[in-house]
Design an enzyme around this catalytic site. Structure first.
Site, PDB file in Angstrom:
ATOM      1  N   GLY A 173       4.777  -1.160  10.834  1.00 56.76           N
ATOM      2  CA  GLY A 173       3.795  -1.727   9.740  1.00 56.76           C
ATOM      3  C   GLY A 173       4.501  -2.050   8.507  1.00 56.76           C
TER       4      GLY A 173
ATOM      5  CG  PHE B  88      -1.674  -1.096   1.379  1.00 51.36           C
ATOM      6  CD1 PHE B  88      -2.641  -1.438   0.743  1.00 51.36           C
ATOM      7  CD2 PHE B  88      -1.197  -2.391   2.196  1.00 51.36           C
ATOM      8  CE1 PHE B  88      -3.422  -2.693   0.709  1.00 51.36           C
ATOM      9  CE2 PHE B  88      -2.020  -3.446   2.543  1.00 51.36           C
ATOM     10  CZ  PHE B  88      -3.054  -3.952   1.611  1.00 51.36           C
TER      11      PHE B  88
ATOM     12  CB  SER C 203       6.964   1.455   3.156  1.00 53.10           C
ATOM     13  OG  SER C 203       6.603   0.274   4.324  1.00 53.10           O
TER      14      SER C 203
ATOM     15  CG  HIS D 275      -4.033   2.883   9.203  1.00 52.51           C
ATOM     16  ND1 HIS D 275      -3.196   1.846   9.294  1.00 52.51           N
ATOM     17  CD2 HIS D 275      -3.845   3.440   8.247  1.00 52.51           C
ATOM     18  CE1 HIS D 275      -2.166   2.178   8.432  1.00 52.51           C
ATOM     19  NE2 HIS D 275      -2.506   3.095   7.597  1.00 52.51           N
TER      20      HIS D 275
ATOM     21  CG  HIS E 279       1.272   5.873   4.208  1.00 49.31           C
ATOM     22  ND1 HIS E 279       0.693   4.899   3.799  1.00 49.31           N
ATOM     23  CD2 HIS E 279       1.415   6.778   3.303  1.00 49.31           C
ATOM     24  CE1 HIS E 279       0.642   4.617   2.299  1.00 49.31           C
ATOM     25  NE2 HIS E 279       1.048   5.973   1.953  1.00 49.31           N
TER      26      HIS E 279
HETATM   27  N1  SAH Z   1       4.132  -0.154   4.955  1.00 50.38           N
HETATM   28  C1  SAH Z   1       3.365  -1.226   4.075  1.00 50.38           C
HETATM   29  C2  SAH Z   1       1.449  -1.230   4.430  1.00 50.38           C
HETATM   30  C3  SAH Z   1       1.406  -1.443   6.028  1.00 50.38           C
HETATM   31  S1  SAH Z   1      -0.025  -2.161   6.406  1.00 50.38           S
HETATM   32  C4  SAH Z   1       3.508  -0.955   2.716  1.00 50.38           C
HETATM   33  O1  SAH Z   1       4.227  -0.220   2.161  1.00 50.38           O
HETATM   34  O2  SAH Z   1       2.864  -1.646   1.868  1.00 50.38           O
HETATM   35  C5  SAH Z   1      -0.118  -2.173   8.127  1.00 50.38           C
HETATM   36  C6  SAH Z   1       0.615  -3.317   8.636  1.00 50.38           C
HETATM   37  O3  SAH Z   1       0.570  -3.137  10.090  1.00 50.38           O
HETATM   38  C7  SAH Z   1      -0.061  -4.767   8.562  1.00 50.38           C
HETATM   39  O4  SAH Z   1       1.016  -5.332   8.009  1.00 50.38           O
HETATM   40  C8  SAH Z   1      -0.270  -5.365  10.142  1.00 50.38           C
HETATM   41  O5  SAH Z   1       0.073  -6.655  10.188  1.00 50.38           O
HETATM   42  C9  SAH Z   1       0.615  -4.147  10.851  1.00 50.38           C
HETATM   43  N2  SAH Z   1       0.075  -3.959  12.148  1.00 50.38           N
HETATM   44  C10 SAH Z   1      -1.104  -3.471  12.407  1.00 50.38           C
HETATM   45  N3  SAH Z   1      -1.327  -3.332  13.933  1.00 50.38           N
HETATM   46  C11 SAH Z   1      -0.123  -3.713  14.282  1.00 50.38           C
HETATM   47  C12 SAH Z   1       0.350  -3.805  15.645  1.00 50.38           C
HETATM   48  N4  SAH Z   1      -0.354  -3.536  16.507  1.00 50.38           N
HETATM   49  N5  SAH Z   1       1.814  -4.045  15.736  1.00 50.38           N
HETATM   50  C13 SAH Z   1       2.548  -4.482  14.694  1.00 50.38           C
HETATM   51  N6  SAH Z   1       2.056  -4.404  13.548  1.00 50.38           N
HETATM   52  C14 SAH Z   1       0.793  -4.175  13.246  1.00 50.38           C
HETATM   53 MG    MG Z   2      -0.230   3.029   4.808  1.00 44.50          MG
END
Ligand code: SAH
Ligand code: MG
Length: 210
Positions: A47, A13, A53, A144, A169
């Protein structure tokens, strides 16, 4: 910036223009000699998902002698679970959930970033308890919900060294474009007087700890 693989082949994403801004901001932080001396060039992202990313940030780290801690429990966010809007069946773990860790590892191997990007597998709150300040760069893109974004900001932003950069983000001023939690945290960070904005591309905002 030359990426070490075809970034379109990595699930995730992170639109290309925002990824390039992420690269530029991280490179800028690591080029600050005082900031590098204070932090050892250590950066963190909350994340990682499948590493999209992390490729941008890791490429900046490799170019400038830094390292990236890539924090994620790899169980996916609420919206990634089976039946939810952002579920990807290829990430199913066979036990009713998702597991993105094998995909992150494959991305890092393909990108030859395994000596630069270090996965830290766990909940962001537990990882925060294990990672000491000061950091050069922090990118928040984990859960999020309001609770998750506020918690990540509260626990990770104080780890920045002075002049360190904080990237957020999915900051959407217009509720029609997306959830408001990152925008609220962004506004709170500016209102605190602790941060000043340095970069803005799409939903990516970068702030400097003043
Ligand atoms: N940065 C990524 C997208 C991240 S999506 C890109 O460039 O594509 C959000 C991520 O946050 C997911 O993989 C999810 O597993 C993680 N996440 C959500 N809550 C979390 C938490 N409490 N601790 C650690 N990771 C978490
Ligand atoms: Mg994002």
């Amino acid at each position: 910036m030359r990426l070490p693989l075809n970034i379109d082949s990595v699930k995730g994403f992170m639109p290309r223009d925002e990824g390039e801004a992420l690269y530029a901001a991280c490179a800028e932080a690591l080029s600050d000699k005082g900031l590098f001396a204070a932090s050892g060039g250590v950066c963190a992202e909350i994340g990682s998902y499948c590493g999209k990313s992390a490729v941008y940030l890791g490429t900046a780290c490799r170019a400038h002698g830094g390292r990236l801690l890539a924090v994620d429990h790899h169980r996916g966010s609420e919206e990634n679970q089976p039946g939810e809007a952002w579920h990807d069946a290829e990430l199913a773990d066979g036990e009713g959930g998702v597991d993105t860790l094998p995909h992150l590892r494959a991305t890092l191997r393909r990108a030859r970033l395994e000596r630069v990007v270090l996965p830290l597998v766990g909940h962001a709150e537990d990882a925060a308890a294990c990672v000491a300040a000061p950091l050069a760069f922090v990118f928040i893109d984990g859960g999020h919900s309001r609770e998750a974004v506020m918690r990540d900001y509260r626990l990770w932003s104080p780890k920045l060294a002075p002049a360190g950069l904080l990237a957020l983000h999915d900051v959407f001023p217009d509720p029609a474009d997306g959830g408001q939690a990152p925008y609220e945290v962004y506004r709170g960070a500016l209102a605190s007087g602790l941060f000043a904005e340095t970069h803005h591309v799409g939903s990516l905002r970068v702030l400097r700890r003043v």
